[in-house]
Scaffold this active site. Structure first.
Site, PDB file in Angstrom:
ATOM      1  CB  ILE A   1      -6.162   2.695  -6.156  1.00  0.00           C
ATOM      2  CG1 ILE A   1      -7.673   2.938  -6.203  1.00  0.00           C
ATOM      3  CG2 ILE A   1      -5.817   1.359  -6.828  1.00  0.00           C
ATOM      4  CD1 ILE A   1      -8.268   2.939  -7.617  1.00  0.00           C
ATOM      5  CG  ASP A   2      -0.076   0.779  -2.911  1.00  0.00           C
ATOM      6  OD1 ASP A   2       0.547   1.487  -3.726  1.00  0.00           O
ATOM      7  OD2 ASP A   2       0.481  -0.050  -2.178  1.00  0.00           O
TER       8      ASP A   2
ATOM      9  CB  THR B   1      -2.780   3.218  -9.869  1.00  0.00           C
ATOM     10  OG1 THR B   1      -3.244   3.742  -8.627  1.00  0.00           O
ATOM     11  CG2 THR B   1      -3.568   3.856 -10.999  1.00  0.00           C
TER      12      THR B   1
ATOM     13  CG  ASP C   1      -2.144   4.797  -2.404  1.00  0.00           C
ATOM     14  OD1 ASP C   1      -3.007   5.281  -3.157  1.00  0.00           O
ATOM     15  OD2 ASP C   1      -1.062   4.341  -2.825  1.00  0.00           O
TER      16      ASP C   1
ATOM     17  CD  GLU D   1      -0.501   8.156  -5.005  1.00  0.00           C
ATOM     18  OE1 GLU D   1      -0.949   7.067  -4.609  1.00  0.00           O
ATOM     19  OE2 GLU D   1       0.333   8.257  -5.925  1.00  0.00           O
TER      20      GLU D   1
ATOM     21  CG  ASP E   1       3.099   4.282  -1.889  1.00  0.00           C
ATOM     22  OD1 ASP E   1       2.062   3.989  -2.498  1.00  0.00           O
ATOM     23  OD2 ASP E   1       3.887   5.171  -2.272  1.00  0.00           O
TER      24      ASP E   1
HETATM   25  C1  IPD Z   1       2.973   2.502  -6.369  1.00  0.00           C
HETATM   26  C2  IPD Z   1       2.976   1.056  -6.024  1.00  0.00           C
HETATM   27  C3  IPD Z   1       4.219   0.397  -6.572  1.00  0.00           C
HETATM   28  C4  IPD Z   1       5.468   1.060  -6.054  1.00  0.00           C
HETATM   29  C5  IPD Z   1       5.446   2.559  -6.303  1.00  0.00           C
HETATM   30  C6  IPD Z   1       4.159   3.171  -5.772  1.00  0.00           C
HETATM   31  P1  IPD Z   1       0.555   3.551  -6.766  1.00  0.00           P
HETATM   32  O1  IPD Z   1       1.824   3.124  -5.860  1.00  0.00           O
HETATM   33  O2  IPD Z   1       2.943   0.892  -4.634  1.00  0.00           O
HETATM   34  O3  IPD Z   1       4.293  -0.943  -6.179  1.00  0.00           O
HETATM   35  O4  IPD Z   1       6.558   0.509  -6.724  1.00  0.00           O
HETATM   36  O5  IPD Z   1       6.554   3.146  -5.636  1.00  0.00           O
HETATM   37  O6  IPD Z   1       4.136   4.539  -6.096  1.00  0.00           O
HETATM   38  O7  IPD Z   1       1.050   4.537  -7.773  1.00  0.00           O
HETATM   39  O8  IPD Z   1       0.028   2.326  -7.429  1.00  0.00           O
HETATM   40  O9  IPD Z   1      -0.347   4.158  -5.773  1.00  0.00           O
HETATM   41 CA    CA Z   2      -2.086   5.270  -5.269  1.00  0.00          CA
END
Ligand code: IPD
Ligand code: CA
Length: 289
Positions: free
Chosen positions: A93-94, A96, A91, A72, A229
């Site tokens: 950190i998913d 964030t 990713d 990402e 994701d």
């Molecule tokens: C997000 C998370 C969130 C989702 C967003 C993502 P991130 O990723 O997965 O649940 O609703 O579409 O972008 O920004 O925390 O890596």
């Molecule tokens: Ca992320």
């Protein structure tokens, strides 16, 4: 390259090692770091997201120098494309926003795709020590226990626990479609709604998909997220009997980078459930690639 030339279980073991190392850093730093805006004031990044991606990329490129890497934090819009080559899709950190707020629902999500199809997935939530793994043809597991954990009862939309996310696009047609669809899923049947049991937002696409894989959640619908994701969670879910289709009606065979997804657990009535869910979507979500 075909999967028979690649040791998928070995890749999984290596991804687990990386996830556990990176997980310590993520846990230690949560709630203690500054953040920056990316696209807007709710699309956030921290120095830890970037540092973890560098750590993961370094470890993977040393052990698998011929495989590609998409992450990402190093993705370049319009340039970075998934090819048929063996590719790690990561990713760091998913979740964030949860990480920043010290809300214990974020993870590292490490996927491996071949011919644009997820083959290995490792998702680790270090706050709750939840390690999800999946390998194509070899099943999926939570902390070593085979998924799904909950016996797969028949699927119906009215009895479903549905994961949804608001995402970071909060205006325009996509936002209207999402909010209208949320309303239709929640409303009573006498008013034309699905009257689903309930709604959850774990704040991480990967954890939502893994929640569907365990059977705690019946489905997860979202538009706007990216391949990193969903890649790892995808194989965890499909090995547990679930499937991912498009988040727009009629898209039975959606690509990994479609950005619009509906993840559904295994169980009797899966196809009808998907059709029923699609019937509540109030338009066609569209995102740039
Ligand atoms: C997000 C998370 C969130 C989702 C967003 C993502 P991130 O990723 O997965 O649940 O609703 O579409 O972008 O920004 O925390 O890596
Ligand atoms: Ca992320």
């Amino acid at each position: 390259m075909s999967a028979s030339n690649i040791d998928l279980a070995e890749i999984k073991d290596f991804l687990v090692e990386i996830a556990q190392t990176a997980g310590k850093l993520i846990r230690e730093k949560s709630g203690k770091v500054n953040f920056d805006d990316k696209k807007n004031g709710v699309d956030l990044v921290t120095e830890v997201d970037k540092a973890v991606e560098v750590l993961v990329n370094k470890a993977l490129s040393e052990k698998y120098p011929h495989f590609k890497f998409i992450g990402e934090e190093s993705y370049v819009a319009g340039e970075t494309k998934i090819t048929d080559d063996p590719t790690f899709i990561v990713d760091p950190i998913d979740g964030t926003t949860n990480f920043i707020h010290f809300y214990p629902s974020s993870c590292i999500s490490l996927g491996f795709a071949l011919n644009k199809i997820p083959h290995v997935g490792v998702v680790y939530n270090p706050f709750q020590d939840l390690l999800y793994t999946g390998v194509k043809g070899q099943g999926s597991f939570l902390n070593g226990e085979q998924l799904p954990l909950r016996p797969s009862a028949a699927l119906t939309l009215q009895s479903a626990l549905v994961a949804i996310e608001w995402g970071s696009d909060r205006s325009g047609n996509n936002f209207k479609i999402k909010t209208d669809t949320f309303t239709s899923l929640a409303a009573e049947t006498k008013d034309g709604g699905a009257f689903a049991h309930g709604f959850r937002s774990l704040g991480s696409a990967a954890l939502n998909i893994c929640g569907v894989a365990t059977g705690s959640l019946d489905c997860y619908w979202e538009g706007g997220c990216y391949a990193w994701d969903v890649c790892a969670g995808w194989i965890v879910l499909s090995e547990a009997g679930g499937r991912i289709v498009g988040g727009n009606p009629g898209d039975w065979d959606t690509p990994l980078d479609s950005r619009v997804y509906l993840a559904v657990r295994g169980g009797e009535g899966q196809e009808q459930f998907i059709k029923d869910f699609w019937s509540h979507i109030k338009g066609n979500l569209e995102y740039e690639h």
